[in-house]
Design an enzyme around this catalytic site. Structure first.
Site, PDB file in Angstrom:
ATOM      1  N   LYS A  35      -8.490  -7.748  -6.540  1.00 26.97           N
ATOM      2  CA  LYS A  35      -9.013  -8.710  -5.558  1.00 26.97           C
ATOM      3  C   LYS A  35      -9.516  -9.970  -6.236  1.00 26.97           C
ATOM      4  O   LYS A  35      -9.430 -11.054  -5.675  1.00 26.97           O
ATOM      5  CB  LYS A  35     -10.109  -8.067  -4.700  1.00 26.97           C
ATOM      6  CG  LYS A  35      -9.519  -6.987  -3.811  1.00 26.97           C
ATOM      7  CD  LYS A  35     -10.353  -6.652  -2.610  1.00 26.97           C
ATOM      8  CE  LYS A  35      -9.497  -5.841  -1.630  1.00 26.97           C
ATOM      9  NZ  LYS A  35     -10.238  -4.966  -0.766  1.00 26.97           N
ATOM     10  N   LYS A  76       2.069  -2.487   1.072  1.00 26.24           N
ATOM     11  CA  LYS A  76       1.536  -1.822   2.260  1.00 26.24           C
ATOM     12  C   LYS A  76       1.173  -2.831   3.347  1.00 26.24           C
ATOM     13  O   LYS A  76       0.885  -3.993   3.045  1.00 26.24           O
ATOM     14  CB  LYS A  76       0.339  -0.945   1.893  1.00 26.24           C
ATOM     15  CG  LYS A  76      -0.956  -1.693   1.644  1.00 26.24           C
ATOM     16  CD  LYS A  76      -2.152  -0.739   1.738  1.00 26.24           C
ATOM     17  CE  LYS A  76      -3.429  -1.560   1.825  1.00 26.24           C
ATOM     18  NZ  LYS A  76      -4.536  -0.900   2.448  1.00 26.24           N
ATOM     19  N   LYS A  92      -4.609  -5.238   6.811  1.00 24.55           N
ATOM     20  CA  LYS A  92      -5.349  -6.184   7.654  1.00 24.55           C
ATOM     21  C   LYS A  92      -5.915  -7.316   6.818  1.00 24.55           C
ATOM     22  O   LYS A  92      -6.335  -8.331   7.341  1.00 24.55           O
ATOM     23  CB  LYS A  92      -6.455  -5.476   8.445  1.00 24.55           C
ATOM     24  CG  LYS A  92      -7.590  -4.879   7.615  1.00 24.55           C
ATOM     25  CD  LYS A  92      -8.665  -4.302   8.518  1.00 24.55           C
ATOM     26  CE  LYS A  92      -9.433  -3.151   7.917  1.00 24.55           C
ATOM     27  NZ  LYS A  92     -10.052  -3.322   6.600  1.00 24.55           N
TER      28      LYS A  92
HETATM   29  P1  ADP Z   1      -6.608  -3.014   4.666  1.00 21.91           P
HETATM   30  O1  ADP Z   1      -5.739  -3.130   3.447  1.00 21.91           O
HETATM   31  O2  ADP Z   1      -5.779  -2.939   5.912  1.00 21.91           O
HETATM   32  O3  ADP Z   1      -7.712  -4.048   4.722  1.00 21.91           O
HETATM   33  P2  ADP Z   1      -8.615  -1.086   3.942  1.00 21.91           P
HETATM   34  O4  ADP Z   1      -8.389  -1.130   2.479  1.00 21.91           O
HETATM   35  O5  ADP Z   1      -9.849  -1.735   4.525  1.00 21.91           O
HETATM   36  O6  ADP Z   1      -7.305  -1.609   4.665  1.00 21.91           O
HETATM   37  O7  ADP Z   1      -8.556   0.417   4.420  1.00 21.91           O
HETATM   38  C1  ADP Z   1      -9.068   0.875   5.658  1.00 21.91           C
HETATM   39  C2  ADP Z   1      -8.516   2.257   5.916  1.00 21.91           C
HETATM   40  O8  ADP Z   1      -7.165   2.145   6.395  1.00 21.91           O
HETATM   41  C3  ADP Z   1      -8.459   3.149   4.686  1.00 21.91           C
HETATM   42  O9  ADP Z   1      -8.749   4.467   5.096  1.00 21.91           O
HETATM   43  C4  ADP Z   1      -7.023   3.042   4.228  1.00 21.91           C
HETATM   44  O10 ADP Z   1      -6.594   4.195   3.538  1.00 21.91           O
HETATM   45  C5  ADP Z   1      -6.283   2.876   5.549  1.00 21.91           C
HETATM   46  N1  ADP Z   1      -5.067   2.064   5.399  1.00 21.91           N
HETATM   47  C6  ADP Z   1      -5.035   0.746   5.082  1.00 21.91           C
HETATM   48  N2  ADP Z   1      -3.779   0.284   5.075  1.00 21.91           N
HETATM   49  C7  ADP Z   1      -2.985   1.328   5.373  1.00 21.91           C
HETATM   50  C8  ADP Z   1      -1.575   1.495   5.507  1.00 21.91           C
HETATM   51  N3  ADP Z   1      -0.741   0.488   5.335  1.00 21.91           N
HETATM   52  N4  ADP Z   1      -1.095   2.713   5.825  1.00 21.91           N
HETATM   53  C9  ADP Z   1      -1.945   3.741   6.002  1.00 21.91           C
HETATM   54  N5  ADP Z   1      -3.283   3.670   5.887  1.00 21.91           N
HETATM   55  C10 ADP Z   1      -3.811   2.477   5.580  1.00 21.91           C
END
Ligand code: ADP
Ligand code: TRP
Length: 341
Positions: free
Chosen positions: A119, A207, A210
């Site tokens: 990050k 992946k 958000k």
């Molecule tokens: P993001 O990358 O969307 O900001 P976070 O790192 O805040 O997500 O993760 C929030 C939750 O969502 C965690 O439990 C993470 O494992 C899950 N998560 C995030 N992206 C994915 C994805 N592409 N597929 C499955 N689970 C995800």
């Protein structure tokens, strides 16, 4: 006998995606159904963690409430007696414990956190909040004596740091913190060993997230069913012209098969039985686009029935209870380090 605590949090830094829903929201709903009789469940929004990465501060408050509405729309029972739902910033003991624990965490170990490295490479400026983020996370966990912390694999190091800090503190001051179970046990406990990872539709080697600006590749839970269907129809695939499940060689097609399997409650093999070897990716996209738009219609209908007022009332109740409960552990820590008699 006191029950073991299961604790998890999801950041409200941005709107939730289909990836968050399938990878975090649904497993949490499932976990509550499965475990609420034998465990105490803590589900919280680490709102102080939201702005370690850029965030729209003007929507943050409402987004936090909306995240909880999403969980409720997915079937999470807000009234379940064993479940506490709360916001980190409404329980000041998180911040107090964080301040104390910061003095027991080392620069070296925090510098090795891969999430910090990733990050901070992407950012123009790097805040000390991003650097100490894992210590605040450790405080979130240790404050409630949580043994079980369901997490995605990007959080493995943070759990290990939490265990290290707890052991370090216990060694110095005597048994104070419950040490959460180690990573492999955590995975098996929360069934995350199967590792759902939804990929970006535009760049399926990455992946869906958000936290990344990738509108074509990301399905937001607030997208209209039509917008979402269009994104599926224009998803990046490959030129092999043969449907199979193989994330190495066919990440785009495999991502579509995975989404279809989760939305239609089938295994990937069951989905593959109707598609394997076929060459028309358009037909697969049409089927997945329909599943996604049907899902969004039904989800958005359920969401509209969950008011912010109901969520705020539940939060206020649980936050009041926990503000009272957390003073005990905090006091014990304050005594250990010599701040209280
Ligand atoms: P993001 O990358 O969307 O900001 P976070 O790192 O805040 O997500 O993760 C929030 C939750 O969502 C965690 O439990 C993470 O494992 C899950 N998560 C995030 N992206 C994915 C994805 N592409 N597929 C499955 N689970 C995800
Ligand atoms: N770091 C977690 C994430 O980015 C969110 C989080 C903060 C958390 N504190 C926590 C998760 C405590 C579980 C327990 O996904």
């Amino acid at each position: 006998m006191t029950k073991e605590v299961i604790l998890t949090g999801i950041r409200s830094n941005a709107e939730l995606t289909l990836g968050n829903y399938l990878g975090a929201v649904l497993p949490m709903v499932q976990l509550q159904k499965e475990k609420h009789e034998s465990y105490d469940l803590h589900f919280f929004i680490p709102d102080l963690h939201s702005f370690t990465t850029p965030v729209d501060h003007s929507t943050l408050y409402a987004q936090t409430i909306d995240h909880i509405r999403t969980f409720a729309a997915a079937g999470f029972d807000l009234n379940n007696k064993s479940t506490k739902i709360y916001r980190q910033s409404f329980i000041p003991a998180h911040s107090e414990l964080f301040t104390i624990l910061n003095n027991f965490a080392y620069m070296g170990e925090l510098s090795r956190m891969t999430q910090f490295k990733d990050k901070s490479e992407q950012a123009d400026t790097v805040s000390s909040g991003l650097f100490t983020y894992p210590v605040l996370m450790a405080a979130d966990i240790l404050l409630y004596g949580a043994s079980w912390v369901p997490l995605g694999d990007d959080q493995k190091q943070h759990l290990e740091l939490t265990r290290d800090l707890a052991l370090r503190f216990n060694n110095k001051f005597g048994d104070t913190f419950v040490v959460p179970h180690e990573w492999n046990k955590q995975l098996a406990f929360s069934h995350r060993d199967s590792g759902v990872r939804i990929r970006s539709l535009s760049n399926p080697t990455k992946k869906m997230s958000k936290s990344v600006d990738d509108p074509r590749g990301t399905i937001l839970l607030s997208d209209t069913p039509e917008e979402a269907a269009k994104k599926i129809m224009s998803a990046t695939t490959d030129d092999l012209a043969e449907i199979d499940f193989d994330f190495e060689k066919r990440p785009g097609v495999s991502n579509l098969l995975q989404i279809e399997s989760l939305l239609t409650d089938q295994t990937v093999d069951q989905v593959l039985a109707s598609w394997k070897g076929k060459s028309n990716y358009g037909d697969l996209k049409t089927a997945v686009a329909k599943s996604v738009s049907d899902f969004l219609k039904s989800y958005q209908e359920k969401l509209s029935q969950i008011s912010s007022e109901i969520v705020e009332a539940k939060l206020a109740d649980d936050e009041e209870f926990l503000n009272d409960q957390t003073t005990n552990l905090l006091l014990q820590v304050q005594k250990s380090v010599g701040l209280r008699r």
